[in-house]
Enzyme design. Structure first.
Site, PDB file in Angstrom:
ATOM      1  N   SER A  78       0.916  -1.112  -0.403  1.00  0.00           N
ATOM      2  CA  SER A  78       0.118   0.062  -0.367  1.00  0.00           C
ATOM      3  C   SER A  78       0.890   1.144   0.105  1.00  0.00           C
ATOM      4  O   SER A  78       1.861   1.091   0.621  1.00  0.00           O
ATOM      5  CB  SER A  78      -0.961  -0.514   1.374  1.00  0.00           C
ATOM      6  OG  SER A  78      -1.483   1.501   2.120  1.00  0.00           O
TER       7      SER A  78
ATOM      8  N   TYR B 296      -0.406  -0.906  10.324  1.00  0.00           N
ATOM      9  CA  TYR B 296      -0.343  -1.234   8.553  1.00  0.00           C
ATOM     10  C   TYR B 296       0.884  -1.160   7.737  1.00  0.00           C
ATOM     11  O   TYR B 296       1.042  -1.571   6.771  1.00  0.00           O
ATOM     12  CB  TYR B 296      -1.645  -0.820   8.133  1.00  0.00           C
ATOM     13  CG  TYR B 296      -2.549  -1.580   6.918  1.00  0.00           C
ATOM     14  CD1 TYR B 296      -2.800  -2.042   6.401  1.00  0.00           C
ATOM     15  CD2 TYR B 296      -1.880   0.057   5.784  1.00  0.00           C
ATOM     16  CE1 TYR B 296      -2.851  -2.456   5.351  1.00  0.00           C
ATOM     17  CE2 TYR B 296      -2.631  -0.221   4.564  1.00  0.00           C
ATOM     18  CZ  TYR B 296      -3.038  -1.793   4.178  1.00  0.00           C
ATOM     19  OH  TYR B 296      -3.354  -2.117   3.054  1.00  0.00           O
TER      20      TYR B 296
ATOM     21  N   LYS C  60       3.153  -3.320   6.319  1.00  0.00           N
ATOM     22  CA  LYS C  60       3.362  -3.000   4.072  1.00  0.00           C
ATOM     23  C   LYS C  60       4.446  -2.671   3.731  1.00  0.00           C
ATOM     24  O   LYS C  60       5.087  -2.899   2.960  1.00  0.00           O
ATOM     25  CB  LYS C  60       2.017  -1.945   3.394  1.00  0.00           C
ATOM     26  CG  LYS C  60       0.483  -2.414   3.699  1.00  0.00           C
ATOM     27  CD  LYS C  60       0.108  -4.076   3.222  1.00  0.00           C
ATOM     28  CE  LYS C  60      -0.905  -3.295   2.891  1.00  0.00           C
ATOM     29  NZ  LYS C  60      -1.374  -5.008   2.295  1.00  0.00           N
TER      30      LYS C  60
END
Ligand code: NAD
Length: 311
Positions: A152, A164, A168
């Protein structure tokens, strides 16, 4: 049905919904046989539901393709081995692995629980390792493979999603490393960073969150509008299908961004400037650095989050 991936077998994780679903349908439409992996968890990773994976398998079959469902979680090393073995046992070999499984637990870092951290890192980063690890042996042995992992833009730094973003970013570093380990065996490893409206990115709650961030001055109006008008996940598969094909055999260790009609490639993370101390045995002092850094290394630099005035 087309035949760009005829004779190829694929595992797509997180294939029951969103982007993974579109990728699984597209690979099957190009002739690949697909293991549709999805335990059907909630957006935050809770519960199970067999329906999403079953529905995608049924859809692939309805369109004339071949697919089987797996409800295993990528977060578990043994279960991931089972996923890869299911592909080999069902179809004879594994050629393509798409690491798409994902969950979100969004909070500022001072509110993140240990579980929020562990769950997100485990599903994304460890899940990508788990499946890649088990696929790598087969792919190396047959001297052919394609591993495409969903990262991402959050890997560059993000607000309210540090777990997150870290996962990523880890996926990018992991991919760049295994690309260098597996490339010589005809196995390529790349990342795609999509932007697409799914339950992960565009629920009413998420939209309210984006508006709150805009009001707090954390994102620009332009960025807010871009997020609220996000294109659908159907724009992602063509790039993934291309990377999964024989035609992309020389593309390795790269990170692509995909968003509707815009496909971009990230630069290599290289050092851009350096300063050297030649006197005093080559050792910089605090005082030297205080003087030199702003005038040399950080010329033109902008702090991404400067301290605000005390209210
Ligand atoms: N939608 C976007 O704009 C966007 C942006 C950047 C990255 N991504 C990444 O793309 C991937 C797909 O996201 P999406 O937007 O389609 O989300 P989604 O929630 O629609 O789909 C994710 C799927 O992964 C499955 N999943 C969750 N945990 C799993 C596990 N342990 N094992 C196997 N499957 C599991 C879920 O059940 C779900 O069906 C994710 O890796 C996400 O981080 C999406």
């Amino acid at each position: 049905m087309s035949d760009k991936l005829k004779g190829k077998n694929a595992v797509v994780t997180g294939a029951g919904r969103g982007i993974g679903r579109e990728i699984a349908l597209a690979l099957a439409a190009e002739g690949a046989k697909v293991v549709v992996v999805d335990p059907g968890v909630s957006r935050g990773g809770e519960g199970t539901d067999l329906a999403p994976a079953d529905e995608v398998v049924a859809e692939i079959k309805k369109r004339g393709g071949k697919a089987v469902a797996s409800y295993n979680s990528v977060a578990d090393f043994k279960a991931a081995e089972g996923i890869i073995k299911q592909c080999v046992d069902s179809f004879g070999h594994i050629d393509i692995l798409i690491n798409g499984a994902g969950i979100l637990r969004e909070k500022m870092v001072w509110n993140l629980s240990e579980e929020d951290w562990d769950m997100v890192i485990t599903v994304h980063l460890k899940g990508t390792f788990n499946c890649s690890r088990h696929a790598a042996g087969f792919m190396r042995e047959q001297r052919y493979g394609r591993i495409i992992s969903l990262t991402s833009d959050a890997w560059r730094g993000t607000v309210g999603q540090s777990n997150y973003g870290a996962a990523k970013g880890g996926i990018v570093s992991f991919t760049r490393s295994i690309a260098r380990e597996l490339g010589r065996y005809g196995v390529t490893c790349n990342c795609v960073a999509p932007m697409a409206a799914t339950r992960m990115t565009l629920t009413e709650e998420v939209k309210a969150g984006w508006r709150k961030r805009y009001e707090a001055g954390l994102i620009t109006k332009e960025h807010l509008d871009e997020l609220l008008n996000m294109p659908g996940p159907e724009y992602i598969p063509p790039v993934v299908t291309y990377l999964a094909s024989d035609k992309a055999g020389n593309i390795n260790g790269q990170v692509f961004h995909i968003e509707k009609g815009r496909v971009a490639i990230y630069s290599e993370p290289v050092e851009v400037r350096a300063i050297y101390k030649t006197e005093a045995g080559g050792m910089w002092t605090f005082g030297d650095l205080e003087q030199a850094v702003p005038k040399t290394l950080l010329v033109g630099y902008v702090n991404p989050a400067p301290q605000e005035e005390k209210r």
